[in-house]
Write a protein that holds these residues in place. Structure first.
Motif, PDB file in Angstrom:
ATOM      1  N   THR A 111       0.860  -1.194   0.000  1.00 22.14           N
ATOM      2  CA  THR A 111       0.000   0.000   0.000  1.00 22.14           C
ATOM      3  C   THR A 111       0.894   1.240   0.000  1.00 22.14           C
ATOM      4  O   THR A 111       2.085   1.151   0.302  1.00 22.14           O
ATOM      5  N   PHE A 112       0.342   2.376  -0.287  1.00 20.54           N
ATOM      6  CA  PHE A 112       1.047   3.651  -0.215  1.00 20.54           C
ATOM      7  C   PHE A 112       0.240   4.599   0.672  1.00 20.54           C
ATOM      8  O   PHE A 112      -0.947   4.378   0.870  1.00 20.54           O
ATOM      9  N   PRO A 113       0.870   5.664   1.182  1.00 23.09           N
ATOM     10  CA  PRO A 113       0.103   6.629   1.966  1.00 23.09           C
ATOM     11  C   PRO A 113      -0.710   7.565   1.069  1.00 23.09           C
ATOM     12  O   PRO A 113      -0.407   7.720  -0.113  1.00 23.09           O
ATOM     13  N   SER A 114      -1.692   8.224   1.704  1.00 22.52           N
ATOM     14  CA  SER A 114      -2.447   9.252   0.970  1.00 22.52           C
ATOM     15  C   SER A 114      -1.588  10.504   0.808  1.00 22.52           C
ATOM     16  O   SER A 114      -1.750  11.268  -0.131  1.00 22.52           O
ATOM     17  N   LEU A 115      -0.687  10.737   1.780  1.00 25.76           N
ATOM     18  CA  LEU A 115       0.090  11.981   1.926  1.00 25.76           C
ATOM     19  C   LEU A 115      -0.821  13.202   2.115  1.00 25.76           C
ATOM     20  O   LEU A 115      -0.406  14.329   1.943  1.00 25.76           O
ATOM     21  N   GLN A 116      -2.098  12.947   2.466  1.00 26.10           N
ATOM     22  CA  GLN A 116      -3.057  14.024   2.755  1.00 26.10           C
ATOM     23  C   GLN A 116      -3.375  14.042   4.248  1.00 26.10           C
ATOM     24  O   GLN A 116      -3.465  15.097   4.854  1.00 26.10           O
ATOM     25  N   ASN A 117      -3.576  12.849   4.802  1.00 23.26           N
ATOM     26  CA  ASN A 117      -4.012  12.734   6.190  1.00 23.26           C
ATOM     27  C   ASN A 117      -2.964  11.950   6.980  1.00 23.26           C
ATOM     28  O   ASN A 117      -2.894  10.730   6.911  1.00 23.26           O
ATOM     29  N   ARG A 118      -2.109  12.695   7.714  1.00 14.79           N
ATOM     30  CA  ARG A 118      -0.971  12.060   8.389  1.00 14.79           C
ATOM     31  C   ARG A 118      -1.424  11.040   9.429  1.00 14.79           C
ATOM     32  O   ARG A 118      -0.855   9.952   9.518  1.00 14.79           O
ATOM     33  N   GLU A 119      -2.469  11.396  10.166  1.00 12.96           N
ATOM     34  CA  GLU A 119      -2.914  10.504  11.235  1.00 12.96           C
ATOM     35  C   GLU A 119      -3.356   9.164  10.651  1.00 12.96           C
ATOM     36  O   GLU A 119      -2.968   8.091  11.129  1.00 12.96           O
ATOM     37  N   GLU A 120      -4.146   9.244   9.590  1.00 12.97           N
ATOM     38  CA  GLU A 120      -4.653   8.023   8.959  1.00 12.97           C
ATOM     39  C   GLU A 120      -3.502   7.190   8.375  1.00 12.97           C
ATOM     40  O   GLU A 120      -3.465   5.974   8.521  1.00 12.97           O
ATOM     41  N   THR A 202      20.915  13.484   6.808  1.00  7.99           N
ATOM     42  CA  THR A 202      21.056  14.866   6.343  1.00  7.99           C
ATOM     43  C   THR A 202      19.901  15.218   5.411  1.00  7.99           C
ATOM     44  O   THR A 202      19.499  14.413   4.559  1.00  7.99           O
ATOM     45  N   HIS A 203      19.340  16.408   5.640  1.00  2.00           N
ATOM     46  CA  HIS A 203      18.230  16.893   4.810  1.00  2.00           C
ATOM     47  C   HIS A 203      18.076  18.393   5.014  1.00  2.00           C
ATOM     48  O   HIS A 203      18.562  18.932   6.024  1.00  2.00           O
ATOM     49  N   PRO A 204      17.398  19.068   4.104  1.00  2.00           N
ATOM     50  CA  PRO A 204      17.137  20.495   4.334  1.00  2.00           C
ATOM     51  C   PRO A 204      16.192  20.670   5.529  1.00  2.00           C
ATOM     52  O   PRO A 204      15.407  19.758   5.819  1.00  2.00           O
ATOM     53  N   GLU A 205      16.237  21.824   6.164  1.00  2.00           N
ATOM     54  CA  GLU A 205      15.330  22.072   7.281  1.00  2.00           C
ATOM     55  C   GLU A 205      13.893  21.951   6.799  1.00  2.00           C
ATOM     56  O   GLU A 205      13.560  22.356   5.687  1.00  2.00           O
ATOM     57  N   GLY A 206      13.053  21.361   7.617  1.00  2.00           N
ATOM     58  CA  GLY A 206      11.647  21.155   7.259  1.00  2.00           C
ATOM     59  C   GLY A 206      11.362  19.720   6.841  1.00  2.00           C
ATOM     60  O   GLY A 206      10.210  19.305   6.772  1.00  2.00           O
ATOM     61  N   TYR A 207      12.425  18.958   6.569  1.00  2.00           N
ATOM     62  CA  TYR A 207      12.240  17.566   6.143  1.00  2.00           C
ATOM     63  C   TYR A 207      12.501  16.566   7.274  1.00  2.00           C
ATOM     64  O   TYR A 207      12.752  15.392   6.998  1.00  2.00           O
ATOM     65  N   GLU A 208      12.407  17.030   8.530  1.00  2.00           N
ATOM     66  CA  GLU A 208      12.610  16.127   9.661  1.00  2.00           C
ATOM     67  C   GLU A 208      11.613  14.976   9.578  1.00  2.00           C
ATOM     68  O   GLU A 208      10.416  15.179   9.346  1.00  2.00           O
ATOM     69  N   LEU A 209      12.132  13.766   9.784  1.00  2.00           N
ATOM     70  CA  LEU A 209      11.264  12.588   9.841  1.00  2.00           C
ATOM     71  C   LEU A 209      10.636  12.517  11.227  1.00  2.00           C
ATOM     72  O   LEU A 209      11.047  13.243  12.140  1.00  2.00           O
ATOM     73  N   SER A 210       9.680  11.637  11.397  1.00  2.00           N
ATOM     74  CA  SER A 210       9.037  11.487  12.701  1.00  2.00           C
ATOM     75  C   SER A 210      10.069  11.091  13.748  1.00  2.00           C
ATOM     76  O   SER A 210      10.868  10.179  13.530  1.00  2.00           O
ATOM     77  N   ASN A 211       9.972  11.757  14.897  1.00  2.00           N
ATOM     78  CA  ASN A 211      10.814  11.462  16.067  1.00  2.00           C
ATOM     79  C   ASN A 211      10.778  10.009  16.472  1.00  2.00           C
ATOM     80  O   ASN A 211      11.749   9.475  16.997  1.00  2.00           O
ATOM     81  N   SER A 240       7.605  16.232   3.222  1.00  2.00           N
ATOM     82  CA  SER A 240       7.677  16.699   4.611  1.00  2.00           C
ATOM     83  C   SER A 240       6.728  15.905   5.514  1.00  2.00           C
ATOM     84  O   SER A 240       5.587  15.600   5.139  1.00  2.00           O
ATOM     85  N   TYR A 241       7.231  15.580   6.698  1.00  2.00           N
ATOM     86  CA  TYR A 241       6.385  14.935   7.719  1.00  2.00           C
ATOM     87  C   TYR A 241       5.625  16.013   8.494  1.00  2.00           C
ATOM     88  O   TYR A 241       4.434  15.888   8.736  1.00  2.00           O
ATOM     89  N   ASN A 242       6.316  17.094   8.851  1.00  2.00           N
ATOM     90  CA  ASN A 242       5.670  18.127   9.666  1.00  2.00           C
ATOM     91  C   ASN A 242       4.627  18.918   8.877  1.00  2.00           C
ATOM     92  O   ASN A 242       3.522  19.147   9.352  1.00  2.00           O
ATOM     93  N   ASP A 243       4.986  19.328   7.655  1.00  2.00           N
ATOM     94  CA  ASP A 243       4.025  19.990   6.763  1.00  2.00           C
ATOM     95  C   ASP A 243       3.563  18.880   5.820  1.00  2.00           C
ATOM     96  O   ASP A 243       3.972  18.802   4.669  1.00  2.00           O
ATOM     97  N   TYR A 244       2.713  18.043   6.329  1.00  2.00           N
ATOM     98  CA  TYR A 244       2.550  16.676   5.828  1.00  2.00           C
ATOM     99  C   TYR A 244       2.295  16.561   4.309  1.00  2.00           C
ATOM    100  O   TYR A 244       1.383  17.159   3.759  1.00  2.00           O
ATOM    101  N   GLY A 245       3.196  15.784   3.693  1.00  2.00           N
ATOM    102  CA  GLY A 245       3.032  15.453   2.273  1.00  2.00           C
ATOM    103  C   GLY A 245       3.457  16.556   1.319  1.00  2.00           C
ATOM    104  O   GLY A 245       3.324  16.409   0.098  1.00  2.00           O
ATOM    105  N   LYS A 246       3.993  17.656   1.863  1.00  2.00           N
ATOM    106  CA  LYS A 246       4.335  18.804   1.008  1.00  2.00           C
ATOM    107  C   LYS A 246       5.781  18.703   0.503  1.00  2.00           C
ATOM    108  O   LYS A 246       6.659  18.165   1.177  1.00  2.00           O
ATOM    109  N   ILE A 247       5.992  19.284  -0.695  1.00  2.00           N
ATOM    110  CA  ILE A 247       7.352  19.479  -1.218  1.00  2.00           C
ATOM    111  C   ILE A 247       7.784  20.871  -0.767  1.00  2.00           C
ATOM    112  O   ILE A 247       7.171  21.871  -1.178  1.00  2.00           O
TER     113      ILE A 247
END
Ligand code: CP
Length: 314
Positions: A111-120, A202-211, A240-247
């Motif tokens: 399966t793949f994520p929706s990248l719309q609804n992080r909780e789901e 290593t990644h640009p700021e804003g691309y932090e993965l889930s803690n 992005s995880y924090n700004d979920y699904g965004k480039i």
């Protein structure tokens, strides 16, 4: 092992790596284990490597394999309990998973994520529904948030090619024109934290993965600094995880080039594939002598075979 959804289902990850290496040395040693057993592979998304390597792994164990491209050949599935199914979905997961369990002894799901609804996505609603309603062991072929078969093959590849006891492994974000899941990097970090390696992200700021995955792993925002002395460079894009699904960035200076690889300890290049040439990685690196991408893909077979063997032996 009763199921394989993440590293948490594996009591001894390094033992599983050794088992996969042993199977690679003697692929038909257990060719009777799967006799009269059937593996069902259900794909809700496209796949080349996972599909073919898992089929090959099952065949090496003597299993029969059935593949269902659910997204193209199956009915559209409903995952909500209590749904009034008067819309586009035609079959509820309750019946679908129970029915597939009548024909198969193990079920693999992609399966793949929706990248719309992080909780789901992060509660693994789709994979969880298959597990809930299947009556046979379930094997993840990549879920919304994890890709454990890929990570096991990656660890195997590092184990085979490392030149020192504790190699430095750098997971580097790289640019991509489309929003991609966090499944491969999440899973890579989860598995490599259990491996004898020095792991750096290593990644640009804003691309932090889930803690949940990265706790305890150093993050270096300067890619060049992170690459210094690396024995393995694992490139991957993720949204992005924090700004979920965004480039948030498509900065081409993050592409892995020969100049970047020159900072490493004659490091090997790794990627799970498919990869966009000259976007994620320059041709010269991908086609160069230190590229391990084909070896990684080869090891997908033995990773899957070790997992299937344990599921059959349960
Ligand atoms: N790496 C990987 O899982 O490839 P596929 O999507 O082609 O299966």
């Amino acid at each position: 092992m009763k199921q394989f959804l993440s590293i948490n289902d594996v009591p001894d990850p390094s033992g599983l790596v050794q088992e996969a290496l042993a199977l690679k040395a003697d692929p038909f040693a257990f060719s009777h284990l799967g006799k009269h057993k059937t593996l069902g592979l259900v794909f809700l998304n496209p796949s080349l490597r996972t599909r073919m390597s898992t089929q090959r792994a099952a065949q090496n164990l003597g299993m029969d394999v059935m593949v269902l491209n659910m997204d193209k050949d199956g009915w559209q599935l409903e995952f909500e309990d209590g749904a009034i199914m008067n819309g586009s979905s035609q079959e509820h997961i309750k019946e679908a998973a129970a029915v597939i369990s009548q024909y198969c002894d193990v079920i693999g799901i992609r399966t793949f994520p929706s990248l719309q609804n992080r909780e789901e996505d992060y509660i693994e609603k789709i994979l969880g529904s298959f597990v809930k309603y299947a009556t046979v062991p379930v094997l993840s072929l990549e879920s919304a948030t994890l890709h454990p078969l890929q990570s096991l093959a990656d660890w195997l590849t590092i184990e085979e090619h490392k030149k020192r006891e504790v190699p430095k492994v750098v997971l580097s974000w790289a640019p991509h024109p489309r929003a991609l899941p966090q499944a491969v990097p999440n899973s890579f970090v989860q598995w490599l934290k259990a491996a004898p390696v020095e792991l750096v992200i290593t990644h640009p700021e804003g691309y932090e993965l889930s803690n949940e995955f990265t706790v305890g792993v150093p993050v270096e925002y300067d890619q060049n600094k992170a690459l210094v002395g690396a024995d393995f460079v694992y490139a991957k894009n993720w949204s992005s995880y924090n700004d979920y699904g965004k480039i948030l960035s498509t900065d081409s200076s993050w592409m892995i080039t020969e100049k970047k690889m020159a900072l490493t300890n004659q490091g090997a290049f790794m990627h799970c594939l498919p990869v966009r040439r000259n976007v994620i990685v320059a041709d010269q690196v991908l086609d160069g002598p230190n590229s391990l991408v084909i070896q990684q893909a080869e090891n997908r077979t033995y990773a899957a075979q070790a997992v299937l063997k344990r599921l059959l032996e349960k």
